[in-house]
Design an enzyme around this catalytic site. Structure first.
Site, PDB file in Angstrom:
ATOM      1  N   GLU A  60       0.931  -1.260  -0.005  1.00  0.00           N
ATOM      2  CA  GLU A  60      -0.081   0.134  -0.039  1.00  0.00           C
ATOM      3  C   GLU A  60       0.800   1.083   0.184  1.00  0.00           C
ATOM      4  OE1 GLU A  60      -2.071  -0.952   3.496  1.00  0.00           O
ATOM      5  OE2 GLU A  60      -2.879  -2.909   2.812  1.00  0.00           O
ATOM      6  N   LEU A 106      -5.859  -1.372  -0.717  1.00  0.00           N
ATOM      7  CA  LEU A 106      -5.591  -1.839   0.941  1.00  0.00           C
ATOM      8  C   LEU A 106      -6.168  -3.231   1.047  1.00  0.00           C
ATOM      9  CD1 LEU A 106      -6.797   1.280   2.323  1.00  0.00           C
ATOM     10  CD2 LEU A 106      -4.477   0.939   1.427  1.00  0.00           C
ATOM     11  N   GLU A 157      -4.434  -6.544   2.873  1.00  0.00           N
ATOM     12  CA  GLU A 157      -3.411  -7.400   3.317  1.00  0.00           C
ATOM     13  C   GLU A 157      -3.218  -8.957   2.781  1.00  0.00           C
ATOM     14  OE1 GLU A 157      -4.792  -5.163   5.052  1.00  0.00           O
ATOM     15  OE2 GLU A 157      -3.055  -3.505   5.495  1.00  0.00           O
ATOM     16  N   GLN A 204       2.042  -2.265   6.149  1.00  0.00           N
ATOM     17  CA  GLN A 204       2.428  -0.976   6.861  1.00  0.00           C
ATOM     18  C   GLN A 204       2.696  -0.923   8.222  1.00  0.00           C
ATOM     19  OE1 GLN A 204      -0.709   1.693   5.257  1.00  0.00           O
ATOM     20  NE2 GLN A 204       0.607   2.345   3.601  1.00  0.00           N
ATOM     21  N   PHE A 205       1.845  -1.619   8.843  1.00  0.00           N
ATOM     22  CA  PHE A 205       1.925  -1.779  10.455  1.00  0.00           C
ATOM     23  C   PHE A 205       1.865  -3.196  10.833  1.00  0.00           C
ATOM     24  CE2 PHE A 205       0.930   2.730   9.769  1.00  0.00           C
ATOM     25  CZ  PHE A 205       1.628   3.395  10.565  1.00  0.00           C
ATOM     26  N   PRO A 218      -5.040  -9.335   9.163  1.00  0.00           N
ATOM     27  CA  PRO A 218      -5.603 -10.058   7.937  1.00  0.00           C
ATOM     28  C   PRO A 218      -4.961 -10.924   7.201  1.00  0.00           C
ATOM     29  CG  PRO A 218      -5.862  -7.453   8.058  1.00  0.00           C
ATOM     30  CD  PRO A 218      -4.995  -7.898   8.998  1.00  0.00           C
ATOM     31  N   HIS A 233      -0.586   0.256  15.796  1.00  0.00           N
ATOM     32  CA  HIS A 233       0.400   0.765  14.965  1.00  0.00           C
ATOM     33  C   HIS A 233       1.622   0.831  15.779  1.00  0.00           C
ATOM     34  CE1 HIS A 233      -3.276   2.007  13.164  1.00  0.00           C
ATOM     35  NE2 HIS A 233      -2.866   2.448  12.199  1.00  0.00           N
TER      36      HIS A 233
END
Lengths: 322, 370
Positions: free
Chosen positions: A29, A58, A60, A82-83, A89, A129
């Protein structure tokens, strides 16, 4: 040599491997046009084109599942999640497919996949995050789990992962993405997966840690009057128990430090192995300094949650004085 | 819907002259018949072996759906990758796996296609471009997108040419309700990935009839339209129709490098797995579908056309029975895995207590280099 941050060292490793091997492609992403959520892949789409640095939706599960398909067909995909909280997922794809393909096919098919994942707290982000879920993936046979604590290690370990025939999760501690710089060779080099680093030597006590906590440990050791040996595991699976064993047999004392919640954290496994291998050498119970068994708090309380120099220093003192 | 299906002959079976229905050669038609007979016989013997406790775990039988695996495989090139779910014996055999490796895999023997580590749900055959056999419903669909993506990447980026492959990704009608499928379709639609999602719509998600668990079940291909994916409805009980219509779909996807979704209407004659009492459907319903048995249909069409007679059919059947019998004997004779196999093929490095270490060998071999 170049004086680089951890982000720059990872970027350099990706550039060099992509130049060398056109089977390597990046997906994720905003990894392309936007250069990644932490700008780790900055400039790579411009350099290699949007067919090799692919901006994905978006999704995963789709990103990791598609990457597994790419890897099974012989390519070297490097998806970014990303995090660490967004691995959820993709868990099914990682643990149901990537981790098991070699066994399921008796080596007929492998998944040479490197999943890059920013990990851990310390950047004023909320939960999901700032989490440290490494133990979940260490517990899944078939995955290799790596977490560097310095720019030099990051470059060498990432190249090792990119060339490894097994699926690797490369956790990037976001707290130290840009916290300091280090001399990093411009040429490519490989740091072997599964080998720890002795950060500093000492005789009174061994501290075992990984990721951003290593930096906290270094500060705590600097502030301490004790002679402390610090081992950075660097790879969490397979992990270098021999290095831990050698050190603990020398010092007789050990403190383990990690950000993840204490219960069923990876520190528990290290402590059990020390008990198995070093029981008669121990002068004190092994202590753990870890996150609490709570959901990672929002930023006002995050420094209370993360192991800091004070808590680590206290554990060192207590263990030496035991 | 841009259906290639012609309902006029989709329902009339072999009544129209074969030359109007297929461009396949007599040899190809006879080979399809042989493949379907092989799958049927293989599955009958598999059920017996399961009842004899030679096969452990779970076992999903393909009987009734033979025309789908055989027709779809015949519609594409050998180099086009295939991935499927857990009802996978038929796909493996249609792709050319020797039945002895397939049987030995279910027996958990070293001779199996994955040396007995995968079992019934995990048929893999890399030389025949079969990428499993996957046990989690729907989770193989992003893999299908990835396999097709890889062919496109290799054709275009590495070899600098035009995309010229398609991937077949089979899933059941129950899998259309899994989230991963929607991510896989979006990626495929977005990136122009030539993957064909073939929903083997046998009407049941295990024991749940499709209308009880799936919206728009009367028009499944609507679930591809939102992703810009062309949909096709194909009657899956006649291998001649399946091959012809799938070839048209595959040729188009190959040419345009676009994904497609196929609602392949079929029926499993047996239960979901070996332990399914089939309380969710009636015997009458089963009999209706059994009357359209794909093997009988092709046999009758070939007899009508004079390509085979009753004696030749019996001889073919006998040949297949012998092949399956010898595959069982071969699987029986194949060695059991040694206990050291527990520690192989987990990582590229061997590890485990049998090597005196609880972790991969590299850890103990290499010294800190800093």
């Amino acid at each position: 040599m170049a004086n680089l941050t951890l982000v720059q060292a990872i970027n350099l490793a990706l550039v060099q491997e992509m130049e060398k091997d056109d089977r390597v492609l990046l997906l994720g992403e905003d990894v392309g046009l936007n250069g990644g959520v932490f700008r780790v892949t900055e400039g790579l789409q411009k350099r290699f084109g949007d067919h090799r640095v692919v901006d994905t939706p978006l999704a995963e599960s789709g990103i990791i599942g598609t990457s597994i398909g790419l890897a099974m067909a012989g390519l070297r995909p490097v998806p970014e999640i990303q995090f660490e909280g967004f691995l959820g997922p993709a868990y099914d794809q990682l643990c149901s497919h990537a981790a098991r393909m070699r066994t399921r096919t008796r080596g007929g098919l492998t998944v040479p996949l490197t999943v890059r994942v920013p990990v851990g707290g310390g950047i004023h982000a909320p939960e999901l995050h700032s989490d440290s879920p490494e133990a979940i993936y260490i517990h899944q046979p078939g995955l290799k789990v790596v977490m560097p604590s310095s720019p030099y290690d990051a470059k060498g370990l990432l190249i090792a992962c990119l060339r490894d025939p097994d699926p690797c999760i490369f956790f990037e501690p976001k707290r130290i993405y840009r916290a300091f710089r280090e001399e990093v060779p411009e040429d490519e080099y490989v740091l072997p997966i599964g080998v720890a680093r002795t950060v500093c030597e000492g005789d009174d006590l061994t501290v075992v840690s990984w990721g951003a906590s290593v930096v906290q440990c270094m500060q705590a050791i600097e502030a301490s009057n004790r002679s402390v040996e610090l081992i950075d595991l660097r790879t969490l699976y397979p992990f270098d128990m021999d290095a831990v064993e050698r050190s603990v047999k020398k010092t007789g004392r050990c403190v383990i430090v990690h950000e993840a919640p204490k219960t069923a954290g990876f520190g528990g496994e290290i402590a059990a192995r020390i008990m198995e291998r070093c029981f008669l050498h121990l002068e004190a119970p092994v202590q753990r300094v870890a996150g609490f068994d709570t959901i990672m708090p929002y930023y006002k309380l995050e420094l209370e949650y993360l192991p800091d120099t004070e808590r680590i220093g206290k554990a060192i003192e207590e263990t030496v004085a035991y | 819907m841009s259906s290639l299906s012609d309902p006029a002959h989709a329902t009339t079976g072999g009544r129209r002259p074969l030359a109007d229905r297929t461009s396949a050669t007599p040899d190809e038609l006879l080979d399809w018949l042989r493949q379907m007979l092989l799958i049927r016989e293989f599955e009958v013997r598999t059920m017996q072996a399961y009842q004899d406790k030679k096969i452990g775990g779970f076992c999903h039988i393909y009987i009734g759906q033979e025309a789908v695996a055989v027709g779809c495989t015949a519609a594409v090139q050998h180099a086009d990758p295939i991935v499927t779910a857990y009802r996978d014996h038929g796909h493996a055999l249609a792709r050319g796996m020797d039945p002895k490796y397939c049987m030995a895999e279910m027996f958990g023997k070293i001779g199996g296609c994955a040396k007995g580590k995968g079992g019934s749900m995990h048929m893999f055959d890399k030389p025949n471009n079969l990428y499993g056999g996957h046990g989690i419903v729907g989770a193989q669909t992003p893999l299908g997108t990835g396999l097709a993506f890889a062919t496109k990447y290799i054709d275009e980026v590495i070899e600098g040419g035009k995309s010229r492959h398609v991937a077949l990704c089979f899933l059941g009608d129950g899998a259309v309700n899994q989230g991963a499928f929607y991510e896989a379709k979006n990626l495929a639609g977005l990136f122009h990935i030539p993957v064909i999602f073939i929903v083997e719509n046998n009407g049941y998600s295990m024991g749940t009839a499709i209308h009880r668990g799936t919206t728009m079940s009367h028009r499944l291909i609507s679930k591809g339209e939102a992703f810009g994916i062309d949909g096709y409805e194909i009657e899956g009980m006649d291998v001649i129709d399946v091959q012809r219509e799938m070839k048209a779909v595959a040729d188009k996807c190959r040419e345009t490098s676009r994904p497609a979704m196929v609602d392949m209407k079929t029926y499993r004659f047996k239960g979901h797995s070996m332990s399914d009492p089939r309380k969710y459907r009636t015997r009458e319903e089963e009999e209706v579908w059994e009357a359209g048995d794909p093997i009988t249909r092709l046999r009758d069409a070939l007899i009508e056309e004079g390509l085979i007679d009753d004696a030749a059919f019996k001889a073919l059947n006998r040949e297949v029975k012998l092949q399956v019998r010898s595959s069982i004997e071969w699987a029986d004779a194949s060695p059991e895995p040694d206990i050291t196999e527990l520690f192989t093929d987990v990582y590229v490095e061997k590890f485990g207590p049998y090597l005196g270490t609880s972790m991969p060998q590299i850890v103990t071999d290499q010294e800190n280099d800093r």
